[in-house]
Write an enzyme that holds these catalytic residues in place. Structure first.
Site, short mmCIF file in Angstrom:
data_model
loop_
_atom_site.label_atom_id
_atom_site.label_comp_id
_atom_site.label_asym_id
_atom_site.label_seq_id
_atom_site.Cartn_x
_atom_site.Cartn_y
_atom_site.Cartn_z
N THR A 132 3.21 18.62 6.07
CA THR A 132 1.92 18.14 5.59
C THR A 132 1.67 18.49 4.13
O THR A 132 1.98 19.60 3.69
CB THR A 132 0.79 18.74 6.45
OG1 THR A 132 0.99 18.34 7.80
CG2 THR A 132 -0.58 18.28 5.98
N LEU A 249 7.59 16.42 15.64
CA LEU A 249 6.15 16.30 15.89
C LEU A 249 5.88 15.85 17.32
O LEU A 249 4.92 16.32 17.96
CB LEU A 249 5.52 15.31 14.91
CG LEU A 249 5.42 15.74 13.45
CD1 LEU A 249 4.78 14.62 12.63
CD2 LEU A 249 4.62 17.03 13.30
N GLU A 373 -1.00 17.48 14.20
CA GLU A 373 -0.03 16.65 14.94
C GLU A 373 -0.59 15.26 15.25
O GLU A 373 -0.33 14.67 16.29
CB GLU A 373 0.43 17.32 16.25
CG GLU A 373 0.66 18.80 16.20
CD GLU A 373 1.69 19.25 15.17
OE1 GLU A 373 2.13 18.42 14.35
OE2 GLU A 373 2.03 20.44 15.17
#
Length: 395
Positions: A132, A249, A373
């Site tokens: 991220t 993920l 997520e």
């Protein structure tokens, strides 16, 4: 449990029941008596890490390299019981196992697997997963962190945000856009690759994000990579493109389907017990119709969420679980778990805003779980694309 109206526990085999009870005992003994203090002091209990390794839950879904090789349902039950203690503790297990260890196990070289995985499974090394970025949380394709090819290997530059465990990790799995890479025939090979970055490297800076209103018994960080030099063997050879991080993920999202229900179950049980012992107007709070409606509504959503998690786990164990099915579970169970926690807090009245009781702490944590997520919006659009065939991510 009396509130297991559908007898979902009867759908578990002996190994699954044993795993659930083992982790529940650990949670009752090591997490619940201490979690209020850890949460209030914004402290992640590092002393739990080797204990979790001994419990066999770090990378427990992986085969070999010291990992337990347990089933998807067993891992799900583990996530549920840990998050009944606190989302922050379950998140550690997820970051370590579903993200960092899965990336190495699935995409790493044999040497990388041997170097890191056994020690990570024992809790002797901690990993983090850096995907991220500040300006592109839900859009990894827009990442600006770069790994530039050099004569010696690679040079890493960029920033990441909300990276769990980064300030206490020993190794970071960092996803970056490659620059200056060439294929064997001399063509440009710029893509997204994963790199194993020792956190003691010069040019690696992790700063915990503080203060937080959520996930206080956990660690999330800002990361800066400043001309960080990496050898050629730092790259994960099997991962090229966003399929690498997305596969990890999905492992983490699967655990959330179960974990959120653990938080909701604990909040519900807290409210059920409290309502039985509280006596306003000279009768138990649980005898009032409005309270019973709240309890029944919570029980229904809790059971449906548990059934969804179990069905998803069975699909995963059969090798049939699809990405959109994971989105169904993540979107529904976190959303409904939040509602359960808020309703449970309402039954507790004013006492519900203290750390003596778990529902509001769980609700605060679930605000983060709802975001990471994949937000509600991301999973909604994944499912919208599945239903209609049209991608709405970009206008």
């Amino acid at each position: 449990m009396k509130h297991d109206v559908l007898d979902l526990a009867g759908q578990l085999n002996d190994a699954e029941k044993a795993q659930q009870l083992k982790v529940r005992e650990f949670t009752e003994r090591r997490i619940k008596p201490n979690i209020a203090g850890w949460f209030e002091n914004a402290e992640f209990p590092l002393e739990l890490v080797p204990e979790l390794g001994e419990l066999g839950v770090l990378g427990m879904h992986l085969e070999g390299y010291g990992c337990a090789g347990r089933s998807a349902v067993e891992y799900g039950l583990t996530a549920m019981e840990l998050e009944a203690g606190d989302s922050g503790i379950r998140t550690f297990v997820s970051v370590q196992g579903s993200l960092a260890m899965t990336a190495i196990h699935r995409w790493g070289s044999e040497a990388q697997k041997q170097r890191y995985l056994p020690a990570m499974a024992r809790g002797e090394l901690i990993g983090c997963f850096a995907l991220t970025e500040p300006q592109a949380g839900s859009d990894p394709a827009a990442m600006t962190t770069t790994a530039t090819r050099t004569r010696e290997g690679w040079r890493l530059n960029g920033v990441k945000r909300w990276i769990g465990l980064a300030s206490v990790a020993d190794v970071a799995v960092v996803w970056a856009r490659t620059m200056g890479a060439k294929t064997s025939d001399g063509q440009s090979d710029d893509t997204v690759r994963g790199f194993l970055v020792p956190t003691n490297s010069k040019g690696f800076l992790a700063t915990p994000i503080e203060p937080k209103l959520s996930m206080r018994a956990s660690i999330q960080c800002d990361l800066v990579f400043d001309e960080l030099k990496l050898a050629e063997d730092a790259v994960l050879p099997g991962a090229k493109g966003l399929g690498g991080p997305f596969s990890c993920l999905n492992e983490a999202r699967y655990g959330i389907i179960w974990g959120a229900i653990g938080a909701a179950r604990d909040a519900f049980e807290c409210a059920l017990s409290y309502a039985a012992g509280r006596e306003p107007f000279d009768q138990p709070l649980s005898s009032f119709q409005l309270t019973q409606q709240k309890l029944v509504d919570m029980m229904l959503e809790l059971q449906k969420g548990q059934l969804l998690a179990l069905h998803t786990g069975r699909l995963k164990d059969a090798g049939k679980l699809r990405a959109e099915q994971i989105s169904v579970g993540k979107l529904n169970n976190v959303r409904e778990a939040l509602k359960i926690c808020h309703t449970a807090r309402s039954i507790l009245g004013g006492n519900g805003v203290t750390l003596d009781y778990s529902p509001l702490r769980h609700a605060n944590n679930l605000e983060s779980v709802r975001t990471y997520e994949g937000t509600d919006e991301v999973h909604t659009l994944i499912l919208g694309q599945y239903l209609t065939g049209h991608s709405a991510f970009r206008s």
